[in-house]
Scaffold this active site. Structure first.
Site, PDB file in Angstrom:
ATOM      1  N   HIS A 109     -32.449 -10.898  42.860  1.00  0.00           N
ATOM      2  CA  HIS A 109     -32.235  -9.915  43.853  1.00  0.00           C
ATOM      3  C   HIS A 109     -32.738 -10.386  45.129  1.00  0.00           C
ATOM      4  O   HIS A 109     -33.675 -11.473  45.297  1.00  0.00           O
ATOM      5  CB  HIS A 109     -32.535  -8.537  43.634  1.00  0.00           C
ATOM      6  CG  HIS A 109     -33.949  -8.283  43.525  1.00  0.00           C
ATOM      7  ND1 HIS A 109     -34.472  -7.203  43.892  1.00  0.00           N
ATOM      8  CD2 HIS A 109     -35.073  -9.016  43.161  1.00  0.00           C
ATOM      9  CE1 HIS A 109     -35.893  -7.106  43.935  1.00  0.00           C
ATOM     10  NE2 HIS A 109     -36.272  -8.219  43.444  1.00  0.00           N
ATOM     11  N   CYS A 112     -40.046 -10.980  49.428  1.00  0.00           N
ATOM     12  CA  CYS A 112     -39.043 -10.214  48.719  1.00  0.00           C
ATOM     13  C   CYS A 112     -37.757 -10.152  49.464  1.00  0.00           C
ATOM     14  O   CYS A 112     -36.649  -9.704  49.202  1.00  0.00           O
ATOM     15  CB  CYS A 112     -39.330  -8.754  48.558  1.00  0.00           C
ATOM     16  SG  CYS A 112     -40.617  -8.542  47.066  1.00  0.00           S
ATOM     17  N   HIS A 137     -34.669 -14.245  44.926  1.00  0.00           N
ATOM     18  CA  HIS A 137     -35.510 -14.466  44.029  1.00  0.00           C
ATOM     19  C   HIS A 137     -35.287 -13.732  42.882  1.00  0.00           C
ATOM     20  O   HIS A 137     -34.329 -12.941  42.883  1.00  0.00           O
ATOM     21  CB  HIS A 137     -37.088 -14.010  44.437  1.00  0.00           C
ATOM     22  CG  HIS A 137     -37.356 -12.581  44.666  1.00  0.00           C
ATOM     23  ND1 HIS A 137     -36.700 -12.011  45.849  1.00  0.00           N
ATOM     24  CD2 HIS A 137     -37.800 -11.868  43.929  1.00  0.00           C
ATOM     25  CE1 HIS A 137     -37.015 -10.948  45.953  1.00  0.00           C
ATOM     26  NE2 HIS A 137     -37.689 -10.573  44.494  1.00  0.00           N
ATOM     27  N   HIS A 165     -36.370 -12.082  38.625  1.00  0.00           N
ATOM     28  CA  HIS A 165     -37.859 -11.499  37.665  1.00  0.00           C
ATOM     29  C   HIS A 165     -37.111 -11.712  36.134  1.00  0.00           C
ATOM     30  O   HIS A 165     -35.835 -11.423  36.042  1.00  0.00           O
ATOM     31  CB  HIS A 165     -37.847 -10.184  38.240  1.00  0.00           C
ATOM     32  CG  HIS A 165     -38.521  -9.933  39.372  1.00  0.00           C
ATOM     33  ND1 HIS A 165     -39.605 -10.322  39.852  1.00  0.00           N
ATOM     34  CD2 HIS A 165     -37.773  -9.376  40.502  1.00  0.00           C
ATOM     35  CE1 HIS A 165     -39.925 -10.079  41.158  1.00  0.00           C
ATOM     36  NE2 HIS A 165     -38.754  -9.629  41.627  1.00  0.00           N
ATOM     37  N   HIS A 176     -28.669 -11.674  33.855  1.00  0.00           N
ATOM     38  CA  HIS A 176     -28.341 -12.764  34.556  1.00  0.00           C
ATOM     39  C   HIS A 176     -27.387 -12.469  35.578  1.00  0.00           C
ATOM     40  O   HIS A 176     -26.295 -13.096  35.728  1.00  0.00           O
ATOM     41  CB  HIS A 176     -27.779 -13.856  33.613  1.00  0.00           C
ATOM     42  CG  HIS A 176     -28.967 -14.557  32.695  1.00  0.00           C
ATOM     43  ND1 HIS A 176     -29.488 -13.961  31.743  1.00  0.00           N
ATOM     44  CD2 HIS A 176     -29.762 -15.776  33.066  1.00  0.00           C
ATOM     45  CE1 HIS A 176     -30.578 -14.751  31.212  1.00  0.00           C
ATOM     46  NE2 HIS A 176     -30.611 -15.627  31.964  1.00  0.00           N
ATOM     47  N   GLU A 223     -41.188  -5.650  37.137  1.00  0.00           N
ATOM     48  CA  GLU A 223     -40.749  -6.729  37.755  1.00  0.00           C
ATOM     49  C   GLU A 223     -41.848  -8.111  37.099  1.00  0.00           C
ATOM     50  O   GLU A 223     -41.212  -9.214  37.109  1.00  0.00           O
ATOM     51  CB  GLU A 223     -40.609  -6.614  39.133  1.00  0.00           C
ATOM     52  CG  GLU A 223     -39.450  -5.983  39.750  1.00  0.00           C
ATOM     53  CD  GLU A 223     -39.444  -5.856  41.072  1.00  0.00           C
ATOM     54  OE1 GLU A 223     -38.285  -5.597  41.480  1.00  0.00           O
ATOM     55  OE2 GLU A 223     -40.292  -6.285  41.685  1.00  0.00           O
TER      56      GLU A 223
END
Length: 117
Positions: free
Chosen positions: A14, A25, A29, A31, A69, A107
């Site tokens: 995201h 952020c 990136h 998680h 994914h 996260e």
């Protein structure tokens, strides 16, 4: 009050482009998310459960089909924050299981967001 929790895992990317350019952020990136759904009831059903854990399998299917994914900016309305995901999954679960009392989303191993009405 009886409470049960079940944990689900998924990986996704995201980006929060509305944040300042130098905020980590704001960059693309990913998680390895942990999603926990909590159900609560004053009394147990005839089988001695708040709800059978097996009944929660549709949540795993939903997560696997729509979030695992994936790029969350493409599948969520609004900012793809852990807080918004907790609310999204709470609403999805509560529509199916009235015993839903909270949803938590992690996260990272040190960060959690929770939605509990």
């Amino acid at each position: 009050m009886f409470r049960i929790r079940k944990e689900f895992h998924f990986s996704a990317s995201h980006q929060l482009p509305h944040l300042p350019e130098d905020h980590q952020c704001a960059r693309l990136h990913g998680h390895n998310y942990i999603l926990v759904v909590e159900l609560a009831a004053e009394t147990l059903n005839a089988d001695g459960f708040v709800r059978d854990y097996h009944d929660l399998k549709p949540l795993k299917t939903y997560v696997d089909d729509h979030f695992d994914h994936r790029h969350l900016n493409d599948v969520m309305e609004g900012p793809s924050t852990a807080e918004n995901m907790a609310r999204h999954f709470y609403d999805w679960c509560a529509a199916r299981w009235p015993e839903t009392s909270a949803v938590l989303v992690s996260e990272t191993p040190k960060t959690w967001a929770e939605y509990r009405p």
